[in-house]
Design a protein around this motif. Structure first.
Motif, PDB file in Angstrom:
ATOM      1  N   UNK A  49       0.822  -1.209   0.000  1.00  0.00           N
ATOM      2  CA  UNK A  49       0.000   0.000   0.000  1.00  0.00           C
ATOM      3  C   UNK A  49       0.858   1.262   0.000  1.00  0.00           C
ATOM      4  N   UNK A  50       1.966   1.210   0.729  1.00  0.00           N
ATOM      5  CA  UNK A  50       2.843   2.375   0.793  1.00  0.00           C
ATOM      6  C   UNK A  50       3.385   2.757  -0.582  1.00  0.00           C
ATOM      7  N   UNK A  51       3.580   1.748  -1.438  1.00  0.00           N
ATOM      8  CA  UNK A  51       4.140   1.991  -2.764  1.00  0.00           C
ATOM      9  C   UNK A  51       3.091   2.399  -3.787  1.00  0.00           C
ATOM     10  N   UNK A  52       1.809   2.313  -3.410  1.00  0.00           N
ATOM     11  CA  UNK A  52       0.714   2.640  -4.327  1.00  0.00           C
ATOM     12  C   UNK A  52       0.470   4.138  -4.308  1.00  0.00           C
ATOM     13  N   UNK A  53       0.895   4.825  -5.355  1.00  0.00           N
ATOM     14  CA  UNK A  53       0.718   6.281  -5.381  1.00  0.00           C
ATOM     15  C   UNK A  53      -0.557   6.715  -6.101  1.00  0.00           C
ATOM     16  N   UNK A  70     -10.920  12.065  -0.961  1.00  0.00           N
ATOM     17  CA  UNK A  70     -10.634  12.858   0.239  1.00  0.00           C
ATOM     18  C   UNK A  70      -9.130  13.042   0.419  1.00  0.00           C
ATOM     19  N   UNK A  71      -8.736  14.125   1.080  1.00  0.00           N
ATOM     20  CA  UNK A  71      -7.318  14.392   1.306  1.00  0.00           C
ATOM     21  C   UNK A  71      -6.816  13.465   2.417  1.00  0.00           C
ATOM     22  N   UNK A  72      -6.554  12.206   2.043  1.00  0.00           N
ATOM     23  CA  UNK A  72      -6.144  11.209   3.021  1.00  0.00           C
ATOM     24  C   UNK A  72      -4.810  11.570   3.658  1.00  0.00           C
ATOM     25  N   UNK A 122      -0.275  13.938   8.314  1.00  0.00           N
ATOM     26  CA  UNK A 122       0.957  13.492   7.659  1.00  0.00           C
ATOM     27  C   UNK A 122       0.571  12.705   6.404  1.00  0.00           C
ATOM     28  N   UNK A 123       1.055  13.144   5.271  1.00  0.00           N
ATOM     29  CA  UNK A 123       0.697  12.525   3.999  1.00  0.00           C
ATOM     30  C   UNK A 123       1.499  11.245   3.771  1.00  0.00           C
ATOM     31  N   UNK A 124       0.948  10.375   2.943  1.00  0.00           N
ATOM     32  CA  UNK A 124       1.510   9.044   2.702  1.00  0.00           C
ATOM     33  C   UNK A 124       3.012   9.038   2.378  1.00  0.00           C
ATOM     34  N   UNK A 125       3.504   9.917   1.505  1.00  0.00           N
ATOM     35  CA  UNK A 125       4.937   9.866   1.182  1.00  0.00           C
ATOM     36  C   UNK A 125       5.849  10.146   2.373  1.00  0.00           C
ATOM     37  N   UNK A 126       5.296  10.731   3.448  1.00  0.00           N
ATOM     38  CA  UNK A 126       6.122  11.110   4.598  1.00  0.00           C
ATOM     39  C   UNK A 126       5.943  10.192   5.803  1.00  0.00           C
TER      40      UNK A 126
END
Length: 568
Positions: free
Chosen positions: A33-37, A74-76, A123-127
């Protein structure tokens, strides 16, 4: 339904049990999931599994509809809650979290919580991975601060009696470590640790606990951790300035479900006294008994409090004694005389000084004329002691030597951390985060409270009670994060702008308030408060607290046995 001995609830397991069983000890497919952009969120089971790693997926509900109109998801983002047993953090660690919040949080703030720790919001996913690695380098993690596990262990914040507090805090840390999940999933996913697929969970079990589990260590006479809000509590018993053991309280909890009378807040039961050497064995025995007997069919009735109601307090206690290999002694006498934080300077028995500052709603951020976040950072740069986060969302600058006291006080005044204008009523009020970030919130809480307190201050002054205060708490939903069900006045969000209005708790935090009015607006709440404060001012006994008055005057009946009379 239950088995013939009423110990195990049988039936179709809740889907969370499947999720945990299939998670490979909390790994799931989080790494994928972390790699799914394509999406900023987590999918399927991972939405729930990240909670065991200390995070909740959220979005900004203020802009959700606008994003939907723009055909955007939504701004997840995630909220992270750190593991900080007893709320102790070094100045060096503080500066790390301050910088991360500034650089990578959508809101730029540090949020002190009722679980005696801090949260990052937005905190957004890339961080996310960077967040965990940054904290790890500073000696902090977020393991098991959410999910069906034992969460951050609380400990009375008062550092004045330094020896007893130090001993109690050390036990809080030991309990936290002992009850942590043994899986290496956290290190594998977030810290790029070695992958070790097979892990046994000797205490929590392969499907972990039936529901969240909360533990505290409290030092009378301050009930600043609200023992009756927690599954397991160790009440410190001291003699001659040394900790000798604990009274053990089990089965407290405040969450409920609107419209479901099978759910209710409940006080903890006193099982009796144990010696220090038995602390970890008893903690483990309570957790494993709840693990094996808790309701895995209906999550709304899965907490320890419902297990005690179903099987009986004495049956549960005897099982704990059997598993721990001990017999509880007679409970040692103790008394709670208050639970608020002691603001301003106090001197400890070791000659060190401690400054408690009020942080409204625990939100550390720079505001016009009140630069709280900058002030905390400036103090952290020179502070030689540590910080203590309190379970009431405040901050203690602890262990200040005499020659540094004036410098720290000057910084605190300059940045608005010390304000003479803050009333006792404001200090005695508290709210959970609620909107716009919490997905469970039904009504405002943090954003509602400041103006509501201002209005309440006006009502107190109107009736000649300006120097008095009421324990006043607001939660945006019935899950209990703001601990409204141990307040003299507790508001529980029911819908937009609507609250269930409870009164009749006490100042010591040992009585649950009763619903007075259901699903009413702020205007209606203040109309009732005007009338009730007027009666309190005119009819009270000397030094009689508001919650005690409304019980004595017959305005509401006391909640003695929650299962029988909370809704009666």
């Amino acid at each position: 339904m239950s088995d013939k001995n009423n110990l195990i609830v049988t039936g179709k397991l809740s889907d969370n049990e499947r999720l945990k069983a299939e998670s490979r000890h909390l790994r799931g497919t989080i790494e994928a999931d972390l790699k799914d952009d394509v999406t900023g969120g987590f999918t399927a089971d991972n939405f729930q599994l990240i909670r065991f790693h200390g995070m909740y997926q959220q979005d900004d509900r203020d802009i959700r509809n606008e994003r939907t109109k723009q055909k955007l998801e939504p701004l997840h983002n995630v909220m992270l809650r750190a593991r900080l047993p007893g709320g102790v953090i070094t100045p060096e660690q503080w500066l790390v979290i301050d910088k991360f919040a500034q650089d990578y949080s959508l809101y730029g703030s540090i949020r002190l919580t009722t679980r005696q720790t801090f949260q990052f919001h937005g905190v957004l996913k890339p961080n996310i991975k960077l967040m965990h690695q940054t904290l790890n380098k500073a000696g902090i993690d977020s393991i098991a601060t959410a999910g069906d596990v034992n969460r951050n262990v609380l400990c009375t914040s008062n550092p004045i009696e330094s020896e007893v507090h130090q001993q109690a805090w050390e036990w809080a840390a030991k309990i936290s470590e002992h009850l942590l999940p043994k899986t290496k999933a956290y290190a594998e996913i977030w810290l790029d640790g070695e992958k070790v697929e097979t892990t046994e969970e000797p205490i929590l079990g392969d499907t972990y606990l039936p529901r969240k589990f909360k533990t505290t260590v409290v030092i009378p006479p301050q009930n600043d951790v609200d023992v009756h809000a927690n599954d397991l509590n160790f009440v410190a018993i001291a003699e001659n300035g040394q900790l000798i053991g604990f009274n053990v309280l089990v089965g407290g909890g405040l969450a409920m479900t609107h419209g479901d009378t099978a759910t209710f807040p409940r006080k903890a039961d006193d099982f009796g006294f144990i010696e220090l050497k038995d602390t970890l064995a008893v903690a483990e025995a309570v957790v494993t008994t709840q693990r094996d007997w808790g309701n895995r069919v209906n999550r709304k009735n899965a907490k320890t409090k419902y297990t005690l109601e179903r099987v009986g307090v004495e049956t549960f206690k005897q099982e704990v004694e059997k598993r721990a290999g001990i017999v509880f002694g007679e409970s040692r006498p103790y008394e709670f005389t208050g639970r608020g934080d002691r603001f301003g300077w106090v001197e400890g028995i070791d000659g060190k000084h401690h400054l408690t500052v009020f942080i409204e709603n625990g939100r550390i951020l720079d505001y016009p004329g009140k630069t709280l976040k900058t002030g905390c950072a400036e103090i952290a740069k020179i502070h030689q002691g540590d910080f203590r986060l309190t379970a009431n969302q405040n901050l203690i600058i602890a262990g200040v030597p005499s020659d540094q006291k004036a410098t720290i006080e000057a910084l605190a005044v300059e940045h608005g951390l010390i304000q003479a204008s803050v009333s006792v009523q404001r200090q005695d009020s508290m709210a959970c985060v609620a909107l716009p970030t919490c997905p469970l919130a039904m009504a405002e809480a943090e954003r509602y409270l400041p103006d509501a307190v201002t209005e309440l201050e006006g009502l107190l002054a109107k009736h000649g009670m300006a120097d008095a205060s009421i324990i006043y708490r607001v939660t945006g939903c019935p899950n209990g994060c703001g601990r409204a069900m141990l307040a003299e006045v507790g508001l529980v969000g029911k819908g937009p702008g609507k609250y269930n209005f409870h009164i009749g708790g006490n100042r010591e935090g040992t009585r649950i308030p009763k619903m007075y009015k259901e699903n009413i607006s702020h205007e209606e709440i203040m109309q009732h408060m005007d009338e009730l404060i007027g009666r309190w001012a005119n009819e009270r006994n000397e030094n009689e607290a508001f919650g005690d008055f409304v019980i004595r005057a017959g305005i509401v009946k006391p909640v003695v046995d929650s299962a029988k009379d909370f809704y009666a």
